[in-house]
Design an enzyme around this catalytic site. Structure first.
Site, short mmCIF file in Angstrom:
data_model
loop_
_atom_site.label_atom_id
_atom_site.label_comp_id
_atom_site.label_asym_id
_atom_site.label_seq_id
_atom_site.Cartn_x
_atom_site.Cartn_y
_atom_site.Cartn_z
NE ARG A 1 -7.81 -0.25 -4.17
CZ ARG A 1 -6.86 0.62 -4.46
NH1 ARG A 1 -5.58 0.31 -4.32
NH2 ARG A 1 -7.18 1.82 -4.93
CG ASP B 1 4.85 -0.84 -10.98
OD1 ASP B 1 4.71 0.40 -11.05
OD2 ASP B 1 4.10 -1.56 -10.29
#
Length: 275
Positions: free
Chosen positions: A37, A143
């Site tokens: 990632r 978020d």
């Protein structure tokens, strides 16, 4: 450029940094996931190793790179109206929740990802409260990732993302649009206006912001599975503190409060009520 390899010593640094700043506890077996990632970001920045990227991350005083890292590490898997049994529970208890709150309803989607959850809440209320304007209703959606919040605020979804919605819901709450010859659905302005989107870190965020805002319902689904037990306990305590008396906490079906229940009563699997 040579293939980037995340060494164990470097991974340990990232583990500690991510736990401290994002709250996610990464097991040692996650080293290859983190390598995959972060590799693209390391190359984007023109850096030659994960060690250089770690130094860059720590030196970033404005926090912009931490936000980017959060987007890379967080797993944002969501869909409209997931956890069917929770919606059935809400349907059967909505009248009593509204009566108890005196017509004032405050709902927090605490890890809203790309927005499917808060928009599901807004659609649910529109369906089951035909006289919705008579109530004082607000939905907060937060978020940790600014990347997914941008998608959420746009309210634009692919056909694939809308597969779980009925044709009736698509007609009532969306408008079909073409984007580069691909079909998308745009959520209605009526629903968008009901939701306030904000960036918020559940682990390091300032909960004093909610001191005067008692929530009647908190959705925090499939988030705590990424945290260790001390962090889970701390988060549940915070939710309890900002829930109204007899308010409800909805978590993921793969999660459970078990010995963290404290002052919560289990109403059903993954549904808890503040005592």
């Amino acid at each position: 450029m040579q293939r980037l390899v995340l060494r164990r010593k470097e991974f340990s640094l990232f583990q500690a940094f991510i736990y401290k700043n994002i709250g996610i506890s990464l097991g040692d077996h996650k080293i290859y996931l983190v390598q995959a990632r972060l590799a693209k970001r390391v190359k984007q920045l023109g850096l030659e190793s994960f060690g250089e990227y770690y130094d860059f991350l720590v030196a970033d005083r404005k926090g912009g790179e931490l936000e980017y890292l959060s987007s890379l590490i967080s797993t944002n898997v969501t869909s409209f109206f997931r956890e069917h049994k929770q919606w059935e529970f809400l349907k059967s208890h909505l009248a009593s929740i509204l009566e108890r709150s005196g017509g004032r309803l405050r709902i927090w989607s605490a890890a809203c990802s790309s927005g499917e959850e808060p928009y599901s809440i807004a659609m649910f209320l529109a369906e089951h409260l035909p006289n919705m304007t008579q109530y004082d209703i607000k939905i907060l959606a937060t978020d940790v990732s600014p990347k997914v919040l941008k998608i959420a605020m746009s309210g634009m979804y692919s056909q694939k993302a809308c597969m779980s919605l009925s044709d009736e819901y698509l007609r009532k709450y969306f408008s079909p649009v073409l984007v580069e010859n691909e079909a998308y659905y745009q959520i209605s302005d009526m629903l968008k206006k009901q939701i306030i989107f904000r960036e918020f870190n559940l682990v390091t965020g300032d909960y004093d912001l909610f001191a005067q805002k008692a929530f009647d319902i908190i959705f925090c689904r499939n988030v705590m599975i990424y945290f260790d037990r001390p962090t889970q306990n701390k988060l549940v305590d915070r939710f309890h503190a900002i829930l109204a008396k007899e308010g409800h906490l909805f978590i993921g079906s793969s999660e459970a409060l078990t010995d963290m229940k404290k002052e919560f009563k289990s109403k059903s699997a993954s549904i808890y009520q503040k005592a």
